[in-house]
Design a protein around this motif. Structure first.
Motif, PDB file in Angstrom:
ATOM      1  N   GLY A 167       0.789  -1.209  -0.225  1.00  0.00           N
ATOM      2  CA  GLY A 167       0.111  -0.071  -0.089  1.00  0.00           C
ATOM      3  C   GLY A 167       0.884   1.306   0.213  1.00  0.00           C
ATOM      4  N   TRP A 168       0.240   2.449   0.029  1.00  0.00           N
ATOM      5  CA  TRP A 168       1.084   3.528  -0.016  1.00  0.00           C
ATOM      6  C   TRP A 168       1.481   3.891   1.494  1.00  0.00           C
ATOM      7  CZ3 TRP A 168       2.304   6.224  -4.146  1.00  0.00           C
ATOM      8  CH2 TRP A 168       1.631   6.172  -5.425  1.00  0.00           C
ATOM      9  N   VAL A 169       2.980   4.143   1.356  1.00  0.00           N
ATOM     10  CA  VAL A 169       3.485   4.533   2.724  1.00  0.00           C
ATOM     11  C   VAL A 169       4.470   5.710   2.562  1.00  0.00           C
ATOM     12  CG1 VAL A 169       3.795   2.091   3.231  1.00  0.00           C
ATOM     13  CG2 VAL A 169       5.536   3.307   2.126  1.00  0.00           C
ATOM     14  N   HIS A 170       4.664   6.336   4.077  1.00  0.00           N
ATOM     15  CA  HIS A 170       5.413   7.612   3.899  1.00  0.00           C
ATOM     16  C   HIS A 170       6.934   7.261   3.351  1.00  0.00           C
ATOM     17  CE1 HIS A 170       8.408  10.028   5.598  1.00  0.00           C
ATOM     18  NE2 HIS A 170       7.458  10.960   5.793  1.00  0.00           N
ATOM     19  N   GLY A 171       7.553   5.981   3.632  1.00  0.00           N
ATOM     20  CA  GLY A 171       8.733   5.655   3.100  1.00  0.00           C
ATOM     21  C   GLY A 171      10.029   6.006   3.745  1.00  0.00           C
ATOM     22  N   ASP A 172       9.970   6.946   4.689  1.00  0.00           N
ATOM     23  CA  ASP A 172      10.888   7.374   5.470  1.00  0.00           C
ATOM     24  C   ASP A 172      10.699   7.982   6.679  1.00  0.00           C
ATOM     25  OD1 ASP A 172      13.768   7.338   5.640  1.00  0.00           O
ATOM     26  OD2 ASP A 172      13.849   9.413   4.605  1.00  0.00           O
ATOM     27  N   PHE A 173       9.989   7.035   7.711  1.00  0.00           N
ATOM     28  CA  PHE A 173       9.335   7.546   8.731  1.00  0.00           C
ATOM     29  C   PHE A 173      10.405   7.144   9.866  1.00  0.00           C
ATOM     30  CE2 PHE A 173       6.269   7.191  12.374  1.00  0.00           C
ATOM     31  CZ  PHE A 173       5.531   8.266  12.113  1.00  0.00           C
ATOM     32  N   HIS A 174      10.686   8.310  10.301  1.00  0.00           N
ATOM     33  CA  HIS A 174      11.902   8.135  11.366  1.00  0.00           C
ATOM     34  C   HIS A 174      11.973   9.453  12.358  1.00  0.00           C
ATOM     35  CE1 HIS A 174      14.786  10.630   9.146  1.00  0.00           C
ATOM     36  NE2 HIS A 174      14.446   9.917   8.281  1.00  0.00           N
ATOM     37  N   PRO A 175      12.640   9.627  13.336  1.00  0.00           N
ATOM     38  CA  PRO A 175      12.556  10.780  14.218  1.00  0.00           C
ATOM     39  C   PRO A 175      12.818  12.022  13.657  1.00  0.00           C
ATOM     40  CG  PRO A 175      13.684   8.842  15.476  1.00  0.00           C
ATOM     41  CD  PRO A 175      13.673   8.602  13.871  1.00  0.00           C
ATOM     42  N   PHE A 176      13.729  12.136  12.756  1.00  0.00           N
ATOM     43  CA  PHE A 176      14.149  13.269  12.024  1.00  0.00           C
ATOM     44  C   PHE A 176      12.772  13.875  11.096  1.00  0.00           C
ATOM     45  CE2 PHE A 176      18.805  12.682  12.802  1.00  0.00           C
ATOM     46  CZ  PHE A 176      18.990  13.494  13.841  1.00  0.00           C
ATOM     47  N   ASN A 177      12.074  13.076  10.639  1.00  0.00           N
ATOM     48  CA  ASN A 177      10.822  13.387   9.852  1.00  0.00           C
ATOM     49  C   ASN A 177       9.565  13.639  10.580  1.00  0.00           C
ATOM     50  OD1 ASN A 177      12.726  13.486   7.487  1.00  0.00           O
ATOM     51  ND2 ASN A 177      12.120  11.597   6.955  1.00  0.00           N
ATOM     52  N   LEU A 178       9.966  13.725  11.841  1.00  0.00           N
ATOM     53  CA  LEU A 178       8.432  14.022  12.744  1.00  0.00           C
ATOM     54  C   LEU A 178       9.057  15.057  13.653  1.00  0.00           C
ATOM     55  CD1 LEU A 178       5.721  13.119  13.540  1.00  0.00           C
ATOM     56  CD2 LEU A 178       6.631  11.430  14.916  1.00  0.00           C
ATOM     57  N   LEU A 179       8.251  16.258  13.589  1.00  0.00           N
ATOM     58  CA  LEU A 179       8.321  17.116  14.665  1.00  0.00           C
ATOM     59  C   LEU A 179       7.174  17.124  15.793  1.00  0.00           C
ATOM     60  CD1 LEU A 179       8.969  20.031  12.126  1.00  0.00           C
ATOM     61  CD2 LEU A 179      10.561  19.255  13.772  1.00  0.00           C
ATOM     62  N   GLU A 192       5.953  -3.504   7.047  1.00  0.00           N
ATOM     63  CA  GLU A 192       7.417  -3.340   6.975  1.00  0.00           C
ATOM     64  C   GLU A 192       7.933  -2.102   7.284  1.00  0.00           C
ATOM     65  OE1 GLU A 192       9.616  -4.994   3.482  1.00  0.00           O
ATOM     66  OE2 GLU A 192       8.046  -6.608   3.318  1.00  0.00           O
ATOM     67  N   GLU A 193       7.338  -1.037   7.008  1.00  0.00           N
ATOM     68  CA  GLU A 193       7.355   0.465   7.291  1.00  0.00           C
ATOM     69  C   GLU A 193       7.431   0.545   8.767  1.00  0.00           C
ATOM     70  OE1 GLU A 193       7.472   4.446   5.524  1.00  0.00           O
ATOM     71  OE2 GLU A 193       5.063   4.388   6.148  1.00  0.00           O
ATOM     72  N   ALA A 194       6.241  -0.242   9.465  1.00  0.00           N
ATOM     73  CA  ALA A 194       6.075  -0.036  10.748  1.00  0.00           C
ATOM     74  C   ALA A 194       7.142  -0.740  11.352  1.00  0.00           C
ATOM     75  CB  ALA A 194       4.844  -0.762  11.050  1.00  0.00           C
ATOM     76  N   VAL A 195       7.873  -1.873  10.796  1.00  0.00           N
ATOM     77  CA  VAL A 195       8.860  -2.306  11.558  1.00  0.00           C
ATOM     78  C   VAL A 195      10.158  -1.767  11.473  1.00  0.00           C
ATOM     79  CG1 VAL A 195      10.261  -4.488  11.765  1.00  0.00           C
ATOM     80  CG2 VAL A 195       8.020  -4.547  11.200  1.00  0.00           C
ATOM     81  N   ARG A 196      10.267  -1.008  10.237  1.00  0.00           N
ATOM     82  CA  ARG A 196      11.807  -0.485  10.091  1.00  0.00           C
ATOM     83  C   ARG A 196      11.749   0.890  10.778  1.00  0.00           C
ATOM     84  NH1 ARG A 196      10.143  -1.054   4.590  1.00  0.00           N
ATOM     85  NH2 ARG A 196      11.184  -2.823   3.512  1.00  0.00           N
ATOM     86  N   ALA A 197      10.260   1.561  11.074  1.00  0.00           N
ATOM     87  CA  ALA A 197      10.488   2.821  11.844  1.00  0.00           C
ATOM     88  C   ALA A 197      10.760   2.601  13.262  1.00  0.00           C
ATOM     89  CB  ALA A 197       8.905   3.520  11.717  1.00  0.00           C
TER      90      ALA A 197
END
Length: 331
Positions: free
Chosen positions: A201-213, A235-240
């Motif tokens: 499905g569609w995902v953010h693709g780079d969900f990590h602390p520097f991309n969340l304010l 998989e994005e949920a696990v990577r994050a």
């Protein structure tokens, strides 16, 4: 200022006033960002510099997605439209976008309470559920998992590059140790290569602390949607989680992972078996991945070096604690 953006030509396309100050924002590995103050307010000016993510049509698609997510109540910072109605301005062959400035700060998992970990998992679940509502279906099949034969060849090449680096330094010593260690692990576990990925499905693709304010205790905006795309969502949920909750010694804070994962599953509608399968695929991905060393030795780019000690230790620990990690995500 190095790489100074053409502010006059850019701001003439917006009803944003005239530039007063413009300062580069240090964080970000792909593109360039600037803190811009004009006679009408404060903005974030983004230059989409990375060739892989700088296609204006793809950027416009990201902008449409964030505007639709904002309508659903997801905390994002959609771009401003120019006088021509477009959100992408191409000047001098480079693509730019102007966003409202969001006051906030980044937080890694060690700074989050258990309740905030739950909120983080629910936020990513809301992103995935929201993207499913606002983006067109995509029948793309998940990519094949890494072939260990290719990884063995890459390890051999990287070991040769490490050996040629002069003068040798502590980073070289750690790189060599981890490469030899990883080769042994891969020889031992080569038969555990996973099948193709799970539901995409569609995902953010780079969900990590520097991309969340964060503003106070609450998320204020998810930023940097350059990697928006179709991938296995779990998989994005696990990577994050593997980025947010990795400790400096290379272990995961599993109680926090558990709170995050339960909230993600509930909000995204993901099953425990989906998360367990995603854990296996991301573990395999990490076992075969050397992007930080490739940046260092192939590109001469050292910006990710500080992440290497914890990230390279994580996959070793994860292999030994495999069942515990699966239980934290799927239990």
């Amino acid at each position: 200022m190095p790489h100074a953006p053409p502010l006059g030509a850019l701001l003439s396309r917006y009803a944003a006033g005239h530039a007063v100050t413009c300062e580069p924002v240090d964080q970000g590995l792909l593109n360039r960002g600037y803190r811009l103050r004009t006679t009408r307010g404060r903005y974030f000016l983004k230059q989409h510099f990375d060739p892989e993510t700088a296609d204006p049509a793809a950027i416009a698609r990201q902008h449409r997605a964030t505007r639709r997510l904002a309508d659903l109540g997801v905390p994002v910072a959609p771009p401003l439209s120019g006088r021509d109605g477009r959100t992408v301005a191409v000047v001098g062959g480079h693509a730019y976008a102007l966003h409202p400035w969001i006051d906030g700060r980044h937080r890694h998992g060690g700074q989050l309470t258990p309740e905030q970990c739950t909120r983080l998992g629910a936020l990513l679940g809301a992103v995935h559920a929201g993207l499913e509502r606002v983006m067109p279906p995509d029948g793309r099949a998940p990519a094949a998992s890494a072939d260990p034969a290719d990884t063995f060849a890459l390890i051999t090449d990287l070991l040769a590059r490490v050996g040629r680096h002069r003068p040798a330094d502590p980073f070289d010593a750690l790189a060599r140790h981890r490469l030899l260690e990883r080769r042994t692990l891969l020889e031992r576990h080569a038969g555990r290569r996973p099948p193709h990925g799970g539901p995409v499905g569609w995902v953010h693709g780079d969900f990590h602390p520097f991309n969340l304010l964060y503003r106070g205790d609450a998320p204020a905006a998810i930023v940097d949607w350059d990697r928006l795309g179709v991938q296995p969502r779990a998989e994005e949920a696990v990577r994050a989680a593997a980025i947010f909750f990795v400790r400096p010694v290379g272990t995961l804070d599993l109680p926090k992972v558990r709170a995050y994962a339960r909230a993600y599953r509930r909000t995204a509608g993901a099953t425990p078996s989906e998360l367990a399968a995603a854990v296996h695929r991301v573990w395999w991905e990490r076992l075969n991945d050397f992007w930080m060393l490739r940046w260092h030795y192939e590109r001469g780019d050292t910006r990710a070096d500080s992440q290497f000690p914890a990230a390279s230790a994580l996959v070793v620990w994860w292999t030994g604690a495999y069942e515990e990690v699966c239980e934290a995500f799927a239990g």
